[in-house]
Design an enzyme around this catalytic site. Sequence first.
Site, PDB file in Angstrom:
ATOM      1  N   ARG A  85      -1.245   4.185   0.380  1.00  0.00           N
ATOM      2  CA  ARG A  85       0.547   4.304  -0.046  1.00  0.00           C
ATOM      3  C   ARG A  85       1.313   5.313  -0.447  1.00  0.00           C
ATOM      4  NH1 ARG A  85      -3.294   1.611  -3.785  1.00  0.00           N
ATOM      5  NH2 ARG A  85      -2.337  -0.694  -3.701  1.00  0.00           N
TER       6      ARG A  85
ATOM      7  N   ASP B  96      -4.864  -0.712   3.283  1.00  0.00           N
ATOM      8  CA  ASP B  96      -4.298  -1.694   1.966  1.00  0.00           C
ATOM      9  C   ASP B  96      -3.455  -2.629   2.343  1.00  0.00           C
ATOM     10  OD1 ASP B  96      -3.567  -2.155  -1.132  1.00  0.00           O
ATOM     11  OD2 ASP B  96      -5.414  -0.248  -1.378  1.00  0.00           O
TER      12      ASP B  96
ATOM     13  N   HIS C 205      -5.611  -7.750  -0.326  1.00  0.00           N
ATOM     14  CA  HIS C 205      -5.188  -6.002  -0.014  1.00  0.00           C
ATOM     15  C   HIS C 205      -5.184  -5.381   1.459  1.00  0.00           C
ATOM     16  CE1 HIS C 205      -4.794  -4.531  -4.239  1.00  0.00           C
ATOM     17  NE2 HIS C 205      -5.964  -4.653  -4.083  1.00  0.00           N
TER      18      HIS C 205
ATOM     19  N   ASP D   1     -12.143  -6.155  -4.269  1.00  0.00           N
ATOM     20  CA  ASP D   1     -11.072  -5.863  -5.934  1.00  0.00           C
ATOM     21  C   ASP D   1     -10.069  -6.561  -5.945  1.00  0.00           C
ATOM     22  OD1 ASP D   1     -10.134  -3.953  -4.361  1.00  0.00           O
ATOM     23  OD2 ASP D   1      -8.895  -3.094  -5.631  1.00  0.00           O
ATOM     24  N   GLU D   2      -9.412  -7.349  -6.630  1.00  0.00           N
ATOM     25  CA  GLU D   2      -7.697  -8.150  -6.727  1.00  0.00           C
ATOM     26  C   GLU D   2      -7.822  -8.474  -5.658  1.00  0.00           C
ATOM     27  OE1 GLU D   2      -5.604  -3.955  -9.453  1.00  0.00           O
ATOM     28  OE2 GLU D   2      -5.457  -3.901  -7.161  1.00  0.00           O
TER      29      GLU D   2
ATOM     30  N   TRP E  20     -15.564   0.016 -11.911  1.00  0.00           N
ATOM     31  CA  TRP E  20     -13.709   0.485 -12.567  1.00  0.00           C
ATOM     32  C   TRP E  20     -12.865  -0.573 -13.803  1.00  0.00           C
ATOM     33  CZ3 TRP E  20      -8.179  -1.831 -11.832  1.00  0.00           C
ATOM     34  CH2 TRP E  20      -8.417  -3.320 -11.093  1.00  0.00           C
TER      35      TRP E  20
ATOM     36  N   TYR F  66      -9.645   7.409 -13.857  1.00  0.00           N
ATOM     37  CA  TYR F  66      -8.814   6.630 -12.485  1.00  0.00           C
ATOM     38  C   TYR F  66      -7.779   8.509 -13.341  1.00  0.00           C
ATOM     39  CZ  TYR F  66      -9.829   2.687 -10.783  1.00  0.00           C
ATOM     40  OH  TYR F  66      -9.807   1.979  -9.788  1.00  0.00           O
TER      41      TYR F  66
ATOM     42  N   ASP G 279      -4.873   8.486 -11.864  1.00  0.00           N
ATOM     43  CA  ASP G 279      -2.939   8.523 -11.555  1.00  0.00           C
ATOM     44  C   ASP G 279      -2.409   8.266 -13.128  1.00  0.00           C
ATOM     45  OD1 ASP G 279      -4.460   6.342 -11.677  1.00  0.00           O
ATOM     46  OD2 ASP G 279      -3.286   5.409 -10.971  1.00  0.00           O
TER      47      ASP G 279
ATOM     48  N   TRP H  73      -5.658   7.385  -7.239  1.00  0.00           N
ATOM     49  CA  TRP H  73      -4.223   6.196  -6.252  1.00  0.00           C
ATOM     50  C   TRP H  73      -2.695   6.246  -6.029  1.00  0.00           C
ATOM     51  CZ3 TRP H  73      -6.757   2.054  -4.648  1.00  0.00           C
ATOM     52  CH2 TRP H  73      -8.534   2.478  -4.987  1.00  0.00           C
ATOM     53  N   THR H  74      -2.124   6.960  -5.119  1.00  0.00           N
ATOM     54  CA  THR H  74      -1.713   7.816  -4.784  1.00  0.00           C
ATOM     55  C   THR H  74       0.104   6.536  -4.477  1.00  0.00           C
ATOM     56  OG1 THR H  74      -1.632   7.005  -2.390  1.00  0.00           O
ATOM     57  CG2 THR H  74      -2.972   9.132  -3.440  1.00  0.00           C
ATOM     58  N   GLU H  75       0.205   5.864  -4.970  1.00  0.00           N
ATOM     59  CA  GLU H  75       1.476   5.175  -5.066  1.00  0.00           C
ATOM     60  C   GLU H  75       2.464   5.999  -5.590  1.00  0.00           C
ATOM     61  OE1 GLU H  75      -1.445   1.764  -6.575  1.00  0.00           O
ATOM     62  OE2 GLU H  75      -1.107   3.962  -7.344  1.00  0.00           O
TER      63      GLU H  75
END
Length: 542
Positions: free
Chosen positions: A165, A194, A265, A328-329, A395, A420, A422, A470-472
């Site tokens: 990110r 990602d 992702h 994931d996701e 997670w 987490y 973030d 996580w760096t969004e």
Amino acid sequence: MKSFLFGLICCVLVHSAWAQINVIPKPTNVLTAQGAWSFKTKMKIGAPADARWAHVAEMLAAQLGKATGRTPVVAKGKGDISFVASSDASLGEEGYRLLSTPKGVTIQAQTAKGAFYGVQTLLQLLPAEVFSETPVAGVKWAVPYVTIKDVPRYAYRGLMLDVCRHFMPVEFVKKYIDLIALHKQNQFHWHLTDDQGWRIEIKKYPELKTISSKRKETMKGHYKDQKYDGIPYEGFYTQEDIREVIKYAEERFVNVIPEIEMPGHALAALAAYPQLGNNPDKIYEVGTKWGVYDDVFMPREETFKFLEDVLTEVIDLFPGKYIHIGGDECPKVQWKESRFAQNLIQKEGLKDEHGLQSYVIKRIDKFITSKGRRMIGWDEILEGGLSPNATVMSWRGIEGGIAAAKERHDVIMTPGNFCYLDHYQADAKTQPIAIGGFTDLAESYSYDPTPAELSADEAKHILGVQGNVWTEYMKTPAYVQYMVWPRATALAEVGWTSKEGKNFEDFSKRLETHKKRLDYLGVNYFGAPINGKFEYVWPEKM
């Protein structure tokens, strides 16, 4: 015998001096005595005739030289500070024993890695100025008389960093590793691919570098605002960069775990190689918004060839045993609509699209295992049936970890509400923008990675704990530091210190001294004096 007698003296003289032993993570056993051993004008550090041990001694000498202006000599054998190879099996690979007496300091360990952790404790026994990059005048350099035996609770103690990110430069990644090592953590999980960016050079697929590493713009403000900055963004690590970081980490006994996301992702990869997606005629673009995209890899043979080629280069670069594949996701929308995917489900006798994801993961697991490595995936890899050799990173709470451990799979615990980093750590009105949620220092510290629901045998599969970053919303290294420390310091103690040895009030007191160390290390931690941009305002004396 002398060490034993000094231990007895410590037992007799043990007193409230623990208040001055502000070591983080808290050691297993500590005995203190009145007095301290003071540095000599000229000092010698003695080490066994082994390159790894000598390396640890040289690192200690270099840091002492920076702070004091006098670099000790490193030589084989005994010294004012001595490293001694121990046959004490109870120390294990990472444990150590540290003794400070009127004659000097001795660090005993079975391995150089254990000795390295002994050095981290020795540095924390000294004044905080020892972490200065330049000599500090007027400091009394002395080590309190102490006997410490220290062994970690968990074998896996990690910290993750998402560079997709927002890309982080190599020098900051090195500093991140320095702080991992200082806190006696041993794993750096590097999230490299990602939807919003592919950050690792793959020689066989050059367009991952020229196309997948770039996005046309980035979200501005919160996700709900749906605003964009209109500024192109890019960044990637060459394979030379990767090797440089790995070597740096190895010198600090930190293992680097790469994460290459699949089957979801995947948008950044599809922007360069659309034939790997569910609609080969679609024009894919590297993701500009945060969140999850429906665009995922289509499990054709061509896709498996791509993934195996990528993993081959990754495995050749990274020497550690773990390879993280995400998992994931992964939305199933496109697989549900795909004739190819539905035919594959029928052909392989799979139950549904979750079974198809399991089919992908198991094939990748088999490939990674054939290369002599172990696969890690987020807890979604449990869906549809778990791969035989997989290690699960739990997670979404602790349930995935419990389920995997009951199936006798190894587990790394990293539930969002504790791990987490973030999340907001104070009232959102007073803080820089973050993804949401709330996890303060006390909550991170309170975590116990071994669920009470597990039997003693099942609990053996809990390898340890990891903090995730996580760096969004973290655009700069300073922003990352502000969000990560000291919560990562709390998680370091969660991973190292026994459950019985933990106490938040005691930790908080030790942390006040530890913050002074972070000051000298130039860490932009939460709680430091900051300006309106949430950046450190350095004291004049530093």
